[in-house]
Design an enzyme around this catalytic site. Structure first.
Site, PDB file in Angstrom:
ATOM      1  N   HIS A  60       0.886  -1.045   0.049  1.00 46.12           N
ATOM      2  CA  HIS A  60      -0.060  -0.095  -0.137  1.00 46.12           C
ATOM      3  C   HIS A  60       0.906   1.166  -0.108  1.00 46.12           C
ATOM      4  O   HIS A  60       2.193   1.207   0.528  1.00 46.12           O
ATOM      5  CB  HIS A  60      -1.058  -0.119   1.286  1.00 46.12           C
ATOM      6  CG  HIS A  60      -2.077  -0.630   1.097  1.00 46.12           C
ATOM      7  ND1 HIS A  60      -3.119  -0.719   1.995  1.00 46.12           N
ATOM      8  CD2 HIS A  60      -2.571  -1.447   0.079  1.00 46.12           C
ATOM      9  CE1 HIS A  60      -4.104  -1.624   1.516  1.00 46.12           C
ATOM     10  NE2 HIS A  60      -3.844  -1.894   0.320  1.00 46.12           N
ATOM     11  N   GLU A  62       1.060   3.601   1.971  1.00 50.65           N
ATOM     12  CA  GLU A  62       1.301   4.292   3.193  1.00 50.65           C
ATOM     13  C   GLU A  62       2.503   3.610   3.509  1.00 50.65           C
ATOM     14  O   GLU A  62       3.553   4.024   4.209  1.00 50.65           O
ATOM     15  CB  GLU A  62       0.280   3.883   4.292  1.00 50.65           C
ATOM     16  CG  GLU A  62      -1.046   5.125   4.105  1.00 50.65           C
ATOM     17  CD  GLU A  62      -1.948   4.192   3.149  1.00 50.65           C
ATOM     18  OE1 GLU A  62      -1.727   3.362   2.328  1.00 50.65           O
ATOM     19  OE2 GLU A  62      -3.315   4.329   3.471  1.00 50.65           O
ATOM     20  N   CYS A  93      -2.388  -0.049   7.446  1.00 49.02           N
ATOM     21  CA  CYS A  93      -1.583   1.180   7.514  1.00 49.02           C
ATOM     22  C   CYS A  93      -1.707   1.892   8.683  1.00 49.02           C
ATOM     23  O   CYS A  93      -0.828   2.649   9.094  1.00 49.02           O
ATOM     24  CB  CYS A  93      -2.070   1.818   6.335  1.00 49.02           C
ATOM     25  SG  CYS A  93      -1.795   0.983   4.709  1.00 49.02           S
TER      26      CYS A  93
END
Lengths: 169, 169
Positions: A60, A62, A93
């Site tokens: 992801h 993040e 995250c």
């Protein structure tokens, strides 16, 4: 009041950079989510979702940005940093932001299906964990949501076209 | 009954490999947590906590192992895989297992301060998220916990010795 308006203007300016990252993700066929991490007045990390490209469930935006930011500051403690994310962070995250002792998280669109900074969970504000941080949603929410909506609409359209083609054969 | 015992024996055998990873972490001065991910009868990932070594807040053993496992199977969908972890996963790692569509998670010691597979949260079993998986705790729990206890005891001892030395100067 003037301070709050000034802060919102600054948050929106950084969120625009996060949006540019989200668009890069979309162009690469990735769910368009982008992140910028800011320390002082400097962007120390910019990243977008790369789950398909890297074939990595942990990729992801993040997570990639947190690794960059820690590398930039040469410490995993990011308590002086603010993360700008176009979509409300998921449990992975949000949990990573807690571990990184992030100073503040600003996000755009809420995520009704997986948001962990206020929607399904409030991992940013759990006194049982060893760090809490302020999480502010709704900054450029319309634009951030629109990038996602357009991406999924296009993907559904492409899928339907392929199915029609398959039926023609 | 025989099947359950056979499964426990197999789980314990894999957990021993995860424990060996945890010990490697401890020797490197990292909080000793280890992971093995198994697919079929093959270990496709082995990792230990590397947060200090990599200066990366996301470098928990589980995250590194998930990246390895996805790379090994050439897909981020790990629904046929089982992860063996010496300590109950935190929210970041439990969230990552959900995203990876992991088949099953087996862990050793419970984590009263951050466990997210039954203790503080049950991220593995939330019908609102897009994947659920069975999480089984308590496998070689005593050994898994002992590795952690010994590590923190030694660290406190070293700290006290340094303080005493500082007082002597």
């Amino acid at each position: 009041m003037a301070d709050a308006q000034e802060e919102l203007r600054r948050d929106e300016a950084w969120m625009k950079l996060a949006l540019a990252q989200a668009r890069l993700a979309g162009e690469a066929g990735e769910v368009p989510v982008g992140v910028v991490i800011v320390h002082g007045e400097r962007a120390i990390a910019r990243a977008h979702n790369q789950r398909e490209t890297l074939v990595d469930p942990t990729a992801h935006a993040e997570m990639i940005a947190l690794t960059q930011a820690a590398s930039s500051l040469e410490t995993w403690r990011l308590d002086g940093a603010t993360a700008y994310v176009t979509l409300e962070p998921c449990p992975m995250c949000a949990g990573a932001f807690v571990l990184a002792r992030i100073g503040r998280v600003v996000f755009g669109a809420n995520d009704p299906k997986g948001g962990a900074c206020g929607t399904l969970y409030s991992l940013h504000d759990d006194p049982r964990l060893n760090h809490r941080f302020p999480a502010v949603g709704g900054v450029l929410a319309a634009e951030c949501g629109e990038v996602l909506t357009r991406f999924f609409r296009a993907r559904r359209g492409a899928k339907r076209m392929n199915e029609n083609r398959a039926n023609d054969v």
